[in-house]
Design an enzyme around this catalytic site. Structure first.
Site, PDB file in Angstrom:
ATOM      1  N   GLU A 198       0.803  -1.228   0.000  1.00 13.70           N
ATOM      2  CA  GLU A 198       0.000   0.000   0.000  1.00 13.70           C
ATOM      3  C   GLU A 198       0.836   1.278   0.000  1.00 13.70           C
ATOM      4  O   GLU A 198       0.475   2.262  -0.647  1.00 13.70           O
ATOM      5  CB  GLU A 198      -0.969   0.032   1.187  1.00 13.70           C
ATOM      6  CG  GLU A 198      -2.235  -0.789   0.996  1.00 13.70           C
ATOM      7  CD  GLU A 198      -2.011  -2.273   1.170  1.00 13.70           C
ATOM      8  OE1 GLU A 198      -0.907  -2.674   1.583  1.00 13.70           O
ATOM      9  OE2 GLU A 198      -2.948  -3.051   0.889  1.00 13.70           O
ATOM     10  N   HIS A 228     -11.432  -3.894   9.139  1.00 15.39           N
ATOM     11  CA  HIS A 228     -12.061  -4.024   7.818  1.00 15.39           C
ATOM     12  C   HIS A 228     -13.462  -3.430   7.871  1.00 15.39           C
ATOM     13  O   HIS A 228     -14.401  -3.983   7.324  1.00 15.39           O
ATOM     14  CB  HIS A 228     -12.172  -5.492   7.393  1.00 15.39           C
ATOM     15  CG  HIS A 228     -10.874  -6.171   7.151  1.00 15.39           C
ATOM     16  ND1 HIS A 228     -10.040  -6.573   8.165  1.00 15.39           N
ATOM     17  CD2 HIS A 228     -10.235  -6.510   6.001  1.00 15.39           C
ATOM     18  CE1 HIS A 228      -8.959  -7.148   7.644  1.00 15.39           C
ATOM     19  NE2 HIS A 228      -9.053  -7.124   6.331  1.00 15.39           N
TER      20      HIS A 228
END
Ligand SMILES: Cc1ncc(C[n+]2csc(CCOP(=O)(O)OP(=O)(O)O)c2C)c(N)n1
Ligand SMILES: [Mg+2]
Lengths: 317, 325
Positions: free
Chosen positions: B60, B129
């Site tokens: 990322e 999440h």
């Protein structure tokens, strides 16, 4: 390799300019004329100048906090360099980014959080590839900065996608006070290239020709579509991490051993021996550079500060 | 008018913009071959090829940071960060690099990039999440933040985001991907910084974002039965924020409620609250009410999770309590 006298003279002038610029910045700092910290690159100029000289005009470069001199080599006006050092409006970054963030269309700037250079240089290389440009990105970085995760993520992707980026480490043995032996699990930064299937080269960072030749080879490699290259230039930071650093973490003996290997003096002696330059020629060049620097300083010191109209400018395009 | 899903609307925007401008390209984890976990990038690889549609490794920081490097050298990258929670992994690249590169380099560079990310507490998701963390990025100048709530907005706003010459964070609520709505066949874009009054009302101004827009609209129907007529405003972008539209509505209603899915402390609602009391304090008849997720990490168990995330029922109850105060 054989080089013409003119080529070597030009290389020497660039190296001399870098040294004189670096020394002048230190001098100004101690006179209280620099409104910020100075991370001197004295002693490492061969790495910065040699790497930069291997680039063409349309190649890109990213510097570090210690590679201010490379901006001059890359063609940024000396007036602008001093304006940025003093935070003036006429600099390249309008008094917002200091001398570490001197920039141009081809000098992409610097990341204040160390390690930003890897991802940004890799992204720039991706862009160049997409645009079918035949240029490369040269990214300077320090030994200790190779311990950031971004180094590893970037080398993997750059290799995977064969991106035209050259990672050039100025391994000056230290990150602030920590010696590379205490910060880094491998002996050489270049050892890390193999993990990412990237060709590497270790060079004497105090030999401008060695750095130049290695970088040239890397540039050719990248321009032929073969992807990234990792170069490690072994060198030494003559001064502290920043001016004011008392260097309690290392010995004066170690320092003087490295100063014996001064990159400027070594190259100078070599060219004198070869008869490429003479003592009187050196004096003339020094005087010219001195004058250029003094003019730039007075230009910058007399130029205006950014003002209210600049404060909110350029947050957004 | 035809109806398509939120995910399809985003997909159309990507197809159209990549067709319009060959400098636009996209990458992310699993976006190319399988068209993304959220099926937003379907068909792009076939149409635009592997140079412009790329699967990336799990990296990322590189993904976000490379977008900055690409943007400052003449291309227009779009990055998919699978879960907004993972923006924490590339926080430096978003918060320090994307947002500030132009300013600290004195305007030398433009940074036209879009980071798309899915967010929200949905089935099976928990703490890492499930978050709506847009407020984190509101704190730095230099980045625009988009929160579409309908398929129509998703498409028009994404097209605007791709054409913007600044870094844009584009948050897609996972619960919205399969919702359907009217989307015209014809080309359109939606400007940033312009709120929409989703429902007129006189009694209370309700500012809601993303999934909370539809929940607030449902709450409006329930409240109407009780004789409370709320006005629902969707700002669509929180940076830039159409504070003027909110001020005007508060001047009319004298009440402000902000409904968001992010945490309460330091949230979007906190910022809007501060702005409104600075701007139109004299018009307020009651304290400003924030309805948000509770300040706990989002738990896995649905019974617990439902206590954390604002529901329609909760919005109704809290507004009724406010009126009675
Ligand atoms: C992410 C981050 N951590 C720490 C710092 C503080 N810092 C600035 S330079 C530096 C040392 C870097 O060492 P090296 O990469 O070897 O470069 P050198 O200073 O030797 O040129 C540190 C720790 C920073 N700027 N960014
Ligand atoms: Mg170092």
């Amino acid at each position: 390799m054989n080089y013409s006298g003119g080529f070597l003279q030009n290389m020497y002038v660039n190296l001399l300019k870098a040294r004189m610029l670096e020394e002048k910045i230190v001098e100004l700092y101690h006179q209280g004329r620099v409104p910020g910290s100075v991370h001197s690159g004295v002693g490492e100029e061969a790495t910065f100048v040699g790497g930069c000289l291997a680039l063409n005009e349309d190649d890109y470069m990213m510097t570090t906090h210690r590679a201010v001199c490379a901006n001059w080599t890359k063609g940024i006006e000396i007036n602008k360099i001093f304006c940025d050092l003093f935070g003036k409006k006429e600099g390249t970054n309008c008094g917002k980014g200091a001398a570490i963030r001197i920039c141009s269309e081809k000098v992409l700037g610097m990341s204040g959080t160390q390690g930003g250079v890897f991802v940004i240089a890799t992204g720039a290389a991706l862009s160049l590839k997409l645009l079918n440009k035949k240029s490369v990105v040269l990214a300077f970085f320090g030994d200790n900065t190779s311990n950031r995760g971004t180094f590893h993520e970037s080398l993997n992707i750059a290799s995977l996608w064969k991106l035209p980026v050259i990672f050039l480490c100025d391994n000056n043995q230290y990150g602030i006070s920590i010696n590379i032996k205490d910060s880094t699990s491998v002996e050489n930064i270049a050892d890390r290239g193999v993990a990412y299937n990237i060709p590497t080269k270790i060079v004497d960072g105090n030999s401008i020709l060695a750095v130049y030749e290695a970088t040239k080879e890397a540039v050719n490699h990248a321009k032929s579509g073969n992807g990234p290259y990792l170069i490690e230039a072994k060198t030494y930071r003559f001064r502290g991490h920043m001016e004011g650093d008392q260097r309690s973490y290392r010995t004066r003996e170690e320092e003087s051993q490295w100063m014996e290997k001064c990159p400027l003096r070594r190259f100078e002696n070599k060219l004198l021996e070869q008869g490429v330059i003479t003592d009187t020629w050196i004096v003339t060049e020094k005087n010219k550079i001195e004058k250029e620097i003094e003019n730039a300083i007075s230009f910058a010191e007399n130029s205006i500060d950014p003002g209210k109209e600049d404060l909110f400018k350029d947050i957004y395009a | 008018m035809r109806k398509i899903t939120f995910a399809q609307a985003l997909n159309e925007a990507l197809h159209e913009e990549m067709m319009r401008d060959e400098k636009v390209f996209i990458y992310g984890q699993d976006v190319a071959v399988v068209g993304g976990l959220w099926k937003v990038t379907t068909g792009l690889l076939d149409k635009f090829g592997p140079d412009r549609v790329k699967d990336t490794p799990l990296s990322e920081a590189a993904m976000a940071g490379m977008a900055v490097g690409a943007a400052i050298t003449g291309t227009r990258p779009i990055v998919e960060i699978m879960f907004a929670d993972f923006l924490a992994v590339c926080f430096d690249e978003v918060y320090n690099k994307a947002a500030k590169w132009r300013y600290v380099h004195g305007g030398m560079f433009e940074v036209p990039l879009v980071i798309r990310s899915s967010m929200g507490a949905t089935f099976g998701g928990s703490a890492e999440h499930a978050q709506c963390n847009e407020a984190l990025f509101m704190h730095t100048p230099g980045i625009k933040i988009v929160l579409p709530s309908t398929p129509y907005d998703a498409k028009g706003l994404l097209k605007t985001a791709i054409r913007d010459n600044n870094p844009v964070l584009f948050f897609e609520h996972r619960a919205l991907y399969n919702t359907k709505g009217e989307v015209p066949e014809e080309e359109y874009t939606i400007p940033f910084g312009k709120a929409e009054i989703k429902k007129q009302g006189e009694d209370i101004t309700v500012v809601a974002t993303s999934r909370m827009v539809s929940r607030s609209l449902s709450a409006a129907e329930d409240l109407k039965k009780e004789g409370i007529n709320i006005e629902v405003i969707d700002p669509k972008t929180i940076v830039p924020l159409d504070i003027e539209a909110i001020n005007q509505s508060v001047k009319k209603t004298g009440h402000l409620v902000i409904v968001e899915e992010g945490n309460r402390t330091g949230g979007v609602g906190a910022e809007i609250t501060a702005l409104v009391q600075e701007n139109v304090f004299d018009f307020l008849k009651k304290p400003i009410l924030r309805i948000s997720s509770l300040d706990v990490p989002i738990p896995f168990n649905d019974n617990l999770k439902n206590m954390v995330i604002p529901s329609t029922t909760k919005i109704v109850e809290e507004i009724k309590t406010l009126i009675k105060k």
